[in-house]
Enzyme design. Structure first.
Site, PDB file in Angstrom:
ATOM      1  CE  LYS A 170     -45.677  21.723 -77.599  1.00 43.67           C
ATOM      2  NZ  LYS A 170     -45.228  21.319 -76.281  1.00 43.67           N
ATOM      3  CG  HIS A 225     -44.238  16.766 -73.974  1.00 44.00           C
ATOM      4  ND1 HIS A 225     -45.550  16.995 -73.627  1.00 44.00           N
ATOM      5  CD2 HIS A 225     -43.645  16.239 -72.874  1.00 44.00           C
ATOM      6  CE1 HIS A 225     -45.741  16.637 -72.370  1.00 44.00           C
ATOM      7  NE2 HIS A 225     -44.607  16.166 -71.890  1.00 44.00           N
ATOM      8  CE1 TYR A 277     -46.968  15.760 -79.397  1.00 41.73           C
ATOM      9  CE2 TYR A 277     -48.137  16.402 -81.385  1.00 41.73           C
ATOM     10  CZ  TYR A 277     -47.992  16.448 -80.021  1.00 41.73           C
ATOM     11  OH  TYR A 277     -48.871  17.176 -79.266  1.00 41.73           O
TER      12      TYR A 277
END
Length: 293
Positions: free
Chosen positions: A247, A200, A192
């Site tokens: 991600k 997120h 993060y």
């Protein structure tokens, strides 16, 4: 305000709203009884309207502790609309839990953590904690000698899971990332920028230990994950899960020093961490419809 303070504030406001609504309903019933006794007319009490507060229009008063509802005799109409009782206070059961890597980083790097011995409740030294964290992953039978007595010398290994995970944790923390566990997304770590509260995670980390000497793998008491080549189906599954959640998947290869090159005695101190090296490979999912241009 912290999240705990906001939760306590909302709980107090919800309790005050219930008390104000119950008081307004009781006042409406009292007015209906007075109208029946004095004028002989029956008034049907409405549970909604300008005089009865609603959750959409109600605003908390300035008084931090609103007065409690006085006890009155319960009528038949009160029985049809019982007053909400005061919510019992809830005990805060949340407490901080640290992984071994997080605890060692706060202790060794930040010097802001004290660990007590479970038996004596005395602060442990850095050397004691360093040995204890490595012994956690060892088989208890290996810590005993032939006479079932604790071994005076702890057998340390370069491929200890604590060392592998801490090398990666320290690497990303030193680069300014907030590192959290990623078991929810089938990875080892999540990175993060500022923390889970603010945004997120942008990157998902999979640790891939690599032995400098393959003979050390056969004699190792540990069974590390991802030391053997993994299948494409596994890699595609992990990559698709994290790509769907926006991600980026990173394979972090950690080279484990060879025992033939470095003496295991260096494992007795954190100075051994300088012998590990890290290489990263970024995995991106190819989507022809989006990446054609």
């Amino acid at each position: 305000m912290t999240s705990e303070e906001l939760t306590a504030k909302r709980r107090a406001e919800r309790q005050q709203f219930k008390q104000d609504r119950a008081k307004a309903i009781q006042a409406a019933f009292a007015e209906a009884e007075v109208a029946f006794e004095t004028e002989g007319r029956v008034v049907k009490v409405a549970l909604s309207g300008p005089s009865i507060p609603s959750a959409a229009t109600w605003k908390p008063s300035e008084s931090p502790n609103p007065p409690s509802i006085p006890n009155q005799s319960t009528t038949s109409q009160d029985a049809d609309h019982p007053v909400d009782e005061e919510e019992p206070s809830l005990e805060d059961m949340e407490h901080l839990q640290l992984t071994l890597a997080e605890a060692w980083f706060l202790l060794w790097t930040m010097d802001c953590l004290t660990i007590l011995d479970a038996q004596t409740l005395e602060p442990m030294s850095i050397q004691q904690i360093w040995s204890a964290f490595q012994s956690i992953h060892l088989n208890p039978m290996l810590l005993l000698d032939s006479k079932s007595q604790p071994s005076p010398k702890l057998q340390l290994h370069f491929d200890n899971p604590f060392l592998i995970h801490y090398v990666a944790y320290h690497h990303y923390r030193s680069l300014g990332w907030v590192v959290k566990g990623g078991i929810k997304f089938c990875v080892d770590y999540l990175l993060y920028k500022r923390g889970p509260v603010f945004s997120h995670a942008e990157f998902a980390i999979v640790l891939c230990p690599v032995y400098e000497d393959e003979d050390d793998k056969t004699t190792s008491p540990f069974e590390l994950q991802n030391t053997s080549p993994f299948s494409w189906s596994w890699l595609s599954t992990i990559n698709r899960v994290n790509a769907t959640l926006q991600k980026t998947l990173i394979l972090t290869y950690i080279t484990i020093p060879a025992k033939s090159r470095i003496s295991p005695d260096v494992l007795s101190s954190p100075a051994c961490l300088s012998y590990y090296s890290i290489q990263e490979v970024v995995i991106r999912r190819f989507i022809p419809a989006r990446m054609r241009d």
